[in-house]
Design an enzyme around this catalytic site. Structure first.
Site, PDB file in Angstrom:
ATOM      1  N   ASP A  15     -23.844  34.386 -46.339  1.00 37.58           N
ATOM      2  CA  ASP A  15     -23.662  34.731 -47.749  1.00 37.58           C
ATOM      3  C   ASP A  15     -22.435  34.044 -48.342  1.00 37.58           C
ATOM      4  OD1 ASP A  15     -25.884  36.294 -47.833  1.00 37.58           O
ATOM      5  OD2 ASP A  15     -24.831  38.177 -47.490  1.00 37.58           O
ATOM      6  N   GLU A  16     -21.462  33.768 -47.479  1.00 39.56           N
ATOM      7  CA  GLU A  16     -20.232  33.127 -47.939  1.00 39.56           C
ATOM      8  C   GLU A  16     -20.194  31.653 -47.548  1.00 39.56           C
ATOM      9  OE1 GLU A  16     -16.984  35.519 -46.622  1.00 39.56           O
ATOM     10  OE2 GLU A  16     -17.764  37.334 -47.545  1.00 39.56           O
TER      11      GLU A  16
END
Length: 453
Positions: free
Chosen positions: A387-388
């Site tokens: 997600d990052e």
């Protein structure tokens, strides 16, 4: 006779004569929803970790504002998260939402006519004609069936084999090294014409051709030691890399790979110096083959035992993984973006995975779920890393699960592989790992043309 009114009125979708005989369909009757004139649109669920710049009520937003809010989300809400009972459904699911099928295609019955089209002799003839044409162009065949392009040294080795075959009055270049116990396989079978006039296989079968148990998608076998698990091949960190290095693995000894050179001739020399079975009867033959390779490569300007490319690659490795060849992914060292270490060390991860040994998932589901408890935390952390934008973390975990070798972990590692390769834009490797995990064969005879693997 007065018939009861159908609740759908004139808008009733029923075409059954018995239904029409039983119910009346006056034009004034409508559904409750249509009478009210209301059309309810369910807003997307807002999760606690959503990255909205500010939160609004969905009902009061314009379409443009709603789209802007959606764009700010790292991931769009999935269908199951839109349901108010999502948490309850997650709790019921064995994998805590990890492997739930998010989308289901409607079941469409196929009638006899549709099935007959699939087996139309004309279509089968066209497939055969297309396949025959593909066999006439080995480069295109390899790219089409194996999803990769071969380095220039691949064609150079075949050129060497053809010249040696002429010298020995042989008509088969593929057997040049068999006198010392080495066999050309994989894409060399295409150059040897072995795929001509044979059964047309499913796409996944070609991707499994000479793919050993621990071979990750980055590795492609081209040479095997006869009667053993030792095999050499190209190592490509990216599928479009046509300048791959050469590595080797002995499947009987485990999952570890060793980068041994910069071209396929280095693999020949490594085999002759380190792994050939020397006897009083073949020692002279071994020396002659080695001398021929060294003289031919020198005349063609092909360097042997170079390590410049290996050193350059070593600087790009973000982690070793269980296979020890290292993982290379785009990584900004200043911003620390692209990769982060796993939640657990390799030693702790191995302890977690040891709990899965000898578990039959279908007969011991509770035992499997118990083993999943600790591993689930590592999986969740790797998904957060994705997600990052630290995509390499999910791929490292997937490769470690793959290298550990337990088949009951295949369904656990698949989404990690698919996510990692997708984010890194390596779709060819998604196809390769999927076909491999669908039918992961053990043993050393993995010739598609000789058996079912």
């Amino acid at each position: 006779m007065n018939k009861p009114d159908c609740k759908y009125g004139a808008d009733c979708y029923q075409q059954n004569p018995a239904h029409k005989e039983k119910y009346a369909h006056p034009s004034g009757t409508t559904t409750n929803a249509s009478q009210s004139g209301e059309h309810h649109i369910k807003p997307p669920a807002e999760e606690g970790n959503s990255s909205f710049a500010h939160k609004r009520l969905w009902k009061g937003c314009t379409t443009a504002e709603q789209l802007e809010d959606l764009k700010r989300c790292r991931r769009p809400p999935t269908p199951e998260k839109d349901d108010n009972n999502a948490e309850e459904e997650d709790a019921k699911h064995e994998y805590h939402g990890m492997t739930r099928q998010r989308y289901r295609l409607p079941e469409v019955p196929m009638d006899v006519g549709m099935m007959s089209d699939l087996y139309d002799p004309q279509i089968e003839y066209s497939k055969r004609a297309e396949y025959k044409e593909l066999c006439e162009d080995p480069t295109t065949f390899i790219k089409h069936k194996f999803l990769v392009s071969m380095p220039s040294c691949f064609d150079s080795l075949w050129e060497f084999c053809k010249e040696e075959a002429v010298k020995s009055n042989s008509s088969n270049p593929a057997t040049v090294f068999e006198s010392v116990g080495l066999r050309l396989v994989g894409p060399f079978d295409v150059l040897a014409g072995k795929f001509k006039n044979v059964k047309i296989h499913e796409p996944g079968d070609y991707l499994r051709h000479w793919r050993f148990y621990y071979d990750p998608p980055e590795f492609q076998t081209v040479l095997v030691k006869k009667g053993s698990g030792l095999h050499y091949g190209y190592w490509r960190d990216e599928p479009n890399n046509t300048d791959g290095l050469v590595a080797c693995n002995d499947v009987n000894k485990g999952c570890e790979f060793k980068i041994i050179g910069e071209n396929v001739f280095d693999a020949i020399i490594d085999f002759l110096e380190e792994n050939v079975n020397v006897t009083p009867f073949n020692k002279k033959q071994i020396n002659n083959v080695k001398k021929s390779v060294e003289e031919w490569t020198k005349a063609k300007g092909i360097p042997l035992k170079g390590n410049g490319k290996i050193k350059s690659r070593n600087k790009l490795i973000v982690c070793k993984t269980f296979h020890k060849a290292g993982l290379v992914v785009p990584f900004d060292r200043k911003k620390q973006l692209g990769y982060r270490p796993l939640l657990e060390s390799d030693a702790n991860l191995r302890k977690m995975l040891s709990k899965f040994k000898s578990i039959d998932y279908y007969k011991e589901k509770s035992k499997f779920q118990e083993a999943m408890r600790d591993l689930q935390a590592v999986i969740t952390a790797s998904n957060l890393a994705v997600d990052e934008c630290d995509f390499g973390t999910a791929l490292e975990l997937a490769l470690d699960l793959f290298c550990y070798g337990e088949k009951n972990l295949h369904e656990v590692m698949k989404p990690l592989f698919f996510t990692g390769y997708s984010m890194l834009k390596r779709p060819q490797y998604i196809a390769i790992i999927k076909s491999h995990l669908d039918k992961r064969c053990e043993g050393v005879d993995l010739d598609l043309l000789a058996n079912n693997c």
